[in-house]
Design an enzyme around this catalytic site. Structure first.
Site, mmCIF file in Angstrom:
data_model
loop_
_atom_site.group_PDB
_atom_site.id
_atom_site.type_symbol
_atom_site.label_atom_id
_atom_site.label_comp_id
_atom_site.label_asym_id
_atom_site.label_seq_id
_atom_site.Cartn_x
_atom_site.Cartn_y
_atom_site.Cartn_z
ATOM 1 N N LYS A 145 -0.614 -3.588 3.591
ATOM 2 C CA LYS A 145 1.014 -3.247 3.784
ATOM 3 C C LYS A 145 1.426 -4.477 4.373
ATOM 4 C CE LYS A 145 1.277 1.065 2.002
ATOM 5 N NZ LYS A 145 2.129 1.093 0.949
ATOM 6 N N TYR A 173 -5.912 -0.532 5.135
ATOM 7 C CA TYR A 173 -4.536 -0.178 4.483
ATOM 8 C C TYR A 173 -3.652 -1.136 5.289
ATOM 9 C CZ TYR A 173 -0.646 3.247 4.210
ATOM 10 O OH TYR A 173 0.406 3.645 3.917
#
Lengths: 372, 241
Positions: B161, B157
């Site tokens: 990002k 993740y």
């Protein structure tokens, strides 16, 4: 002329035939050289219609091609029978006979009802989808595919038939004049002080496979010239800039929007046909594909240049291996593009002079850069 | 930019911040298309937004799928016209409980990158060409403090990002001259299903409410004429470590 058999990925391989009606000459270039033919103050007008997946299967031997969405949400559709896009549309079987009220089912939850059948041809249907809003568009995008062409190696996906700047899916076939335009080229055009302007034109079917129906094309097509776009065009005109249309659809939209003499913004429909003898009120130039004599697209080119010059340039393009159709090469018709003394006119040229002409074209282009 | 009347596409709109943004922007008069992997989950949000009198439509799309992205862009513009405000809110955490990098399958990283990075890139690519032509548009990327801090277990993740933040800056660099703005927003830790999946033991009282964050993002959109390429953090510090 040979068709391009697949979407192309390299701009430097895509060619640009420049035809100058004032100089009565033409020359060979690359699409990446397009910016050099435009001048500060000019406007380049793009059809920002995205291409709708317009081919629906109503049964194993029944294809429906959406042609145009009417103001009340009804769609005009072309009905085709057995066979597929690999065979000429003329050779397709007769479509099933449908009565008013007949229900059609396309899969993925998309259904429609026949509201009317054209009195002149059972191939032409007016249908009303049962779904509305998000449900309709979701199901339509799932059930439909882009209209396919016999001369392409592989089936077209939705992304193959979109121009880089497309927005609303109003066109049922790719407004292909814009396909070779990458943003690298468009931003260089802007850097020269040229305005980019959007119009949306619901480009319709290019052919139905039925001579009687083709004679009735184009059906009245929807177009929108927004207030902002109209203002940009008027500003270009006030500055003495030239308005260059990308595509025959943009020419038809702009000329329809200016029939009264001045450009009028708004959403309208037009079935305006242009050809030899038409007076163009707005468009000074055209970027388009290579169109053979005898087609309605070629007839429109005659509004920009004489038949003799067009035929001469097309003979040359054929000899030089230019490619035509959706993913083919481009042609710019714009008066004042080519220097009368230096132009690389290859009129009835032999292969030997072709080589010289290609060199001239490069020279001319660099001189032009300096001059510009 | 003026929110009233603005054609807006929000991804990941079925719950959490996406649903809160739909309600807030709908209340402010935006014309909305709400996208999510699950159309049924969008229905209650759609009903609430429409009940406020806003124009809103729901479309199902998996941002990991090229087909879905082109269909979403086509259907959305058919419904509300050329998109002027694009909010990349959908996110994929990867398998939970979150894993150490050494326990992360490459395929899981691929899936997270497909949804959190390639999906937003592809959707912007389809939509921003028209923005650049019309010289109008705002693109917002929802980020996380995991994009700047290296928290153990947040690998897939985090990486997605961090790349998304930079993608946002690059869009800003390339499109600024054409009147198109791009920025990313780190909303801080919110009381959402996603947060609960990642940190089940967090005390909801310490987390922001998605409604409050949505209102602050609406403020940013209104003042977005001065924003381009920024990464805006709506909180002071993270608590993921």
């Amino acid at each position: 002329m040979r068709p391009a058999s697949a979407p192309r990925s390299r701009a430097d391989e895509e060619r640009l035939l420049v035809i100058d009606p004032l100089a009565d000459r033409f020359g060979d270039y690359r699409i990446s050289e397009l910016p050099e033919f435009l001048l500060r103050g000019d406007a380049l007008v793009l059809n920002d219609a995205a291409t709708l997946p317009a081919s629906l299967r109503a049964g194993p031997e029944h294809e429906l091609r959406l042609m145009s969405e009417l103001d009340d949400g009804t769609w005009l559709a072309l009905s085709l029978g057995s066979g597929d896009h690999r065979m000429p549309t003329e050779a397709r079987g007769a479509p099933p006979v449908l009565a008013v009220g007949a229900e059609l089912s396309f899969g993925h939850g998309l259904t429609a009802r026949v509201r009317a059948v054209d009195p002149g041809s059972p191939r032409l249907l007016y249908i009303e989808f049962r779904q509305r809003g998000g449900e309709l568009w979701q199901a339509l995008y799932r059930a439909a595919s882009p209209i396919q062409y016999a001369y392409l190696r592989a089936p077209l996906e939705l992304w193959d038939v979109q121009n880089a700047y497309a927005a609303r899916p109003w066109a049922v076939e790719l407004p292909s004049a814009g396909k070779p335009l990458r943003f690298e080229t468009l931003f260089r055009i802007v850097a020269r002080g040229v305005r980019l302007v959007a119009v949306t034109h619901a480009a319709g079917l290019s052919s139905t496979g039925d001579a009687g129906l083709d004679a009735r094309l184009p059906v009245a097509e929807r177009y929108e010239l927004g207030e902002e776009s109209a203002a940009r065009l008027r500003a270009a005109q006030a500055q003495g800039g030239r308005i260059v249309a990308v595509g025959t659809s943009v020419t038809r939209a702009l000329e329809a929007a200016s029939v009264s003499g001045t450009l009028r913004a708004g959403v309208r429909r037009t079935d305006l046909l242009l050809g030899a003898g038409s007076v163009l009120r707005t468009c000074a130039g055209l970027l388009t594909g290579l169109h053979e004599p005898g087609t309605s697209h070629f007839a429109l080119l005659e509004a920009y240049a004489s038949r003799a010059l067009l035929e001469r340039s097309l003979r040359h393009a054929r000899r030089r291996g230019y490619l035509q159709h959706e993913f083919g090469d481009s042609c710019l018709i714009l008066g004042g593009s080519l220097d009368v003394t230096n132009a690389s006119d290859a009129t009835d040229a032999t292969d030997a002079t072709n080589a010289t002409n290609a060199t001239n074209a490069r020279l001319l282009s660099s001189e032009w850069r300096q001059a510009g | 930019m003026e929110i009233s009347g603005t054609a807006t596409l929000i991804t990941g709109a079925s719950r959490g911040l996406g649903a809160a943004l739909a309600l807030e922007l709908g209340r402010l008069g935006a014309r909305l298309v709400l996208a999510s992997r699950n159309r049924a989950a969008l229905e209650p949000v759609l009903r609430r937004v429409c009940a406020t009198g806003a124009e809103a439509h729901a479309l199902e799309a998996d941002l990991g799928s090229k087909d879905d992205i082109y269909s979403l862009a086509g259907a959305a513009t058919a419904l509300i016209g050329p998109i002027d405000l694009l909010i990349h809110n959908a996110s994929e955490l990867g398998p939970t409980p979150l894993r150490l990098l050494l326990d992360t399958e490459c395929e899981d990283l691929e899936r997270v990158l497909a949804v959190n990075l390639l999906g937003p890139f592809r959707l912007t690519r389809v939509i921003a060409g028209s923005m650049a032509l019309r010289e109008r548009g705002t693109i917002i990327h929802l980020s996380s403090d995991a994009s700047v801090n290296a928290y153990s277990h947040w690998g897939a993740y985090s990486v997605s990002k961090a790349a998304l933040d930079h993608l946002s800056r690059l869009w800003a660099a390339e499109l600024a001259e054409r009147g198109v703005r791009s920025f990313s927003v780190d909303p801080g830790e919110m009381d959402t299903q996603m947060h609960a999946a990642a940190l089940p033991d967090a005390d909801p009282k310490t987390l922001s409410r998605p409604e409050d964050v949505a209102a602050r993002i609406a403020d940013l959109i209104r003042s977005s004429a001065t924003l381009n390429g920024e990464r805006i953090a709506l909180h002071s510090s993270g608590a993921k470590s």
